[in-house]
Design a protein around this motif. Structure first.
Motif, short mmCIF file in Angstrom:
data_model
loop_
_atom_site.label_atom_id
_atom_site.label_comp_id
_atom_site.label_asym_id
_atom_site.label_seq_id
_atom_site.Cartn_x
_atom_site.Cartn_y
_atom_site.Cartn_z
N SER A 188 2.83 6.35 0.54
CA SER A 188 4.08 7.02 0.91
C SER A 188 5.18 6.02 1.26
CB SER A 188 3.86 8.02 2.03
OG SER A 188 3.17 7.45 3.10
N SER A 189 4.82 4.89 1.87
CA SER A 189 5.85 3.91 2.26
C SER A 189 5.92 2.71 1.32
CB SER A 189 5.58 3.40 3.68
OG SER A 189 4.42 2.58 3.69
N GLY A 190 4.84 2.46 0.58
CA GLY A 190 4.77 1.29 -0.29
C GLY A 190 4.32 0.03 0.43
N GLU A 191 4.08 0.14 1.74
CA GLU A 191 3.65 -1.03 2.51
C GLU A 191 2.23 -1.43 2.13
OE1 GLU A 191 3.14 -2.50 7.14
OE2 GLU A 191 3.40 -0.38 6.73
N VAL A 192 2.05 -2.74 1.94
CA VAL A 192 0.74 -3.28 1.61
C VAL A 192 0.23 -4.08 2.81
CG1 VAL A 192 -0.58 -4.80 0.08
CG2 VAL A 192 1.29 -3.40 -0.84
N LEU A 193 -0.98 -3.75 3.26
CA LEU A 193 -1.61 -4.45 4.37
C LEU A 193 -2.71 -5.35 3.81
CD1 LEU A 193 -2.01 -1.35 6.70
CD2 LEU A 193 -0.20 -3.06 6.78
N LYS A 194 -2.62 -6.64 4.11
CA LYS A 194 -3.61 -7.60 3.65
C LYS A 194 -4.21 -8.28 4.88
CE LYS A 194 -0.56 -9.63 0.93
NZ LYS A 194 0.03 -10.50 -0.10
N THR A 195 -5.47 -7.97 5.15
CA THR A 195 -6.12 -8.50 6.34
C THR A 195 -7.41 -9.22 5.95
OG1 THR A 195 -7.23 -6.37 6.71
CG2 THR A 195 -5.15 -6.74 7.87
N CYS A 196 -7.98 -9.93 6.92
CA CYS A 196 -9.20 -10.69 6.67
C CYS A 196 -10.03 -10.76 7.95
CB CYS A 196 -8.87 -12.08 6.14
SG CYS A 196 -7.52 -12.91 6.98
#
Length: 109
Positions: A82-90
């Motif tokens: 819905s927002s296009g936000e990409v979360l990249k975690t590790c």
């Protein structure tokens, strides 16, 4: 070697999300296995489904690259459609390819 393995796994996850965006735009299904990059051979890593914080059950909008070695980080990606936000975690900010965020807490890539 560990840096190269981590980089390849992260690229595989990013490509998976890109493929998912294209499939969605073409009105095609977006289950995890639809993305060709999920079938790639990532030395030292396995790409698999991940529900993530957005609770996608079987989607190429979220995935996990699990390291075979305990000294290397696992990597996670998810995109909020819905927002296009990409979360990249590790999982391990002391391992190659995983860093501590600006807040000093979040583990990001």
């Amino acid at each position: 070697q560990a840096n190269a393995r981590a980089s390849a796994a992260k690229n595989g996850l990013a490509n998976m999300v890109k493929e998912c965006i294209v499939r969605d735009a073409d009105n095609k299904t977006t289950v995890f296995s639809d993305a060709q990059s999920t079938k790639g051979n990532y030395s030292g890593y396995t790409l698999k489904k991940w529900e993530g914080t957005l609770k996608y059950k079987d989607s190429c909008y979220s995935g996990e690259a699990t390291a075979a070695k305990s000294t290397e980080s696992d990597f996670f990606i998810e995109m909020d459609t819905s927002s296009g936000e990409v979360l990249k975690t590790c999982s391990d900010d002391t391992a190659p390819g995983c860093d501590l965020g600006s807040d000093g807490k979040a583990k990001i890539w």
